[in-house]
Design a protein around this motif. Sequence first.
Motif, PDB file in Angstrom:
ATOM      1  N   GLN A 125      -7.855   0.378  -0.221  1.00 45.32           N
ATOM      2  CA  GLN A 125      -7.980  -0.963   0.352  1.00 45.32           C
ATOM      3  C   GLN A 125      -9.234  -1.088   1.217  1.00 45.32           C
ATOM      4  O   GLN A 125      -9.955  -2.057   1.124  1.00 45.32           O
ATOM      5  N   ASP A 156      -6.184  -1.367  -4.634  1.00 48.39           N
ATOM      6  CA  ASP A 156      -5.560  -1.979  -3.466  1.00 48.39           C
ATOM      7  C   ASP A 156      -6.549  -2.969  -2.848  1.00 48.39           C
ATOM      8  O   ASP A 156      -7.550  -2.561  -2.267  1.00 48.39           O
ATOM      9  N   SER A 179       0.828  -1.211   0.000  1.00 47.18           N
ATOM     10  CA  SER A 179       0.000   0.000   0.000  1.00 47.18           C
ATOM     11  C   SER A 179       0.862   1.261   0.000  1.00 47.18           C
ATOM     12  O   SER A 179       0.502   2.264  -0.626  1.00 47.18           O
TER      13      SER A 179
HETATM   14 MG    MG Z   1      -2.065  -2.663   2.264  1.00 46.15          MG
END
Ligand code: MG
Length: 315
Positions: free
Chosen positions: A97, A175, A53
């Motif tokens: 994410q 993500d 990330s």
């Molecule tokens: Mg991550």
Amino acid sequence: MLLSVHHLRKYFPVQSSFWRKASGFIHAVDGVSLFLPAQQTIGLVGESGCGKSTLARIMVGLIVPDAGEVFYDGKKISLENSQQLNRFRQNVQIVFQDSANAFDPRFTVKKILEEPLKINRLKVEGSLYLRKILESVGLSEEILLRYPHQLSGGQRQRVGIARALVVRPKVLILDEPVSALDISIQGQILNLLLDIQKKYRLSYLIISHDLKVIRRLCDWIAVMYLGKIVEFAPRQKIFNESYHPYTKSLLQAAQLSALTTGSLGIQGEPPSPLHPPSGCRFRTRCPFAEKRCQEEEPLLTPRGAGHKAACHVFV
Ligand SMILES: [Mg+2]
Ligand SMILES: Nc1ncnc2c1ncn2[C@@H]1O[C@H](COP(=O)(O)OP(=O)(O)OP(=O)(O)O)[C@@H](O)[C@H]1O
């Protein structure tokens, strides 16, 4: 190459108390170079905490790296040139994410989708345009007046994708796009991603810990371990002819967890990113490690047909 990054490094300082200076640094991204060809997809895999990330956030200009360069469409992106940076940020969008926390809870979907248009000063035919974007992610316009908490996980993920699409980007960084969703919805979102890639001629960088997702969507796969890319290859080569013992153990773990319940993973915990091992970072968990692996860092070297791996033992 549409988007490329060269020798990126990002260390996060760790403070032992509020007033003290940094007592150490987390080596989140440590010398990463990656190249994304136009209208293709790279999959980025690796264990939790390996820096995926952080790398994604650097690649969209949300985190400033300590070192390294980002190139878009052949031009180096300069942080001082705000006009260029804004254009870059419009072209390279991220779907976060954690879709549950990705939106302002006080905003309706309409406002969520209008905000990036305002920020980028794009003039479009208001509601007709939004309706078209919603349609392309499989949502109808009645969702425009809802708030994030009134959406299902799958709908939220679609809104996240729609928000990235409204500014007409060329690159989407996704993500963990489906990890929070149940299996039936996962399939729908993956199909959707394939459809919109064709429709809008997009390039993707997809982060996922699920190798089934990566296998389905990606042309290229990058394997990351403790802040470094340890192997990079066309999809089939990773699945059939990988070199790096870490890649092999990830594949093995995925096969085993498909056969049994519960994830088996790789032997042992990853070492602390505060003090990565000398030489090869994987050596402390690698069954094939030799003396050289402790002394000398293996470089990512070509293994033919776009395949690269960083391993002293398997050459
Ligand atoms: Mg991550
Ligand atoms: N803003 C920050 N400040 C300090 N440390 C950070 C920050 N962001 C990330 N880290 C640390 O950097 C390392 C890499 O984090 P990152 O979120 O990039 O991992 P990841 O590969 O995306 O993990 P996951 O698969 O769990 O999402 C971790 O050790 C994390 O704790």
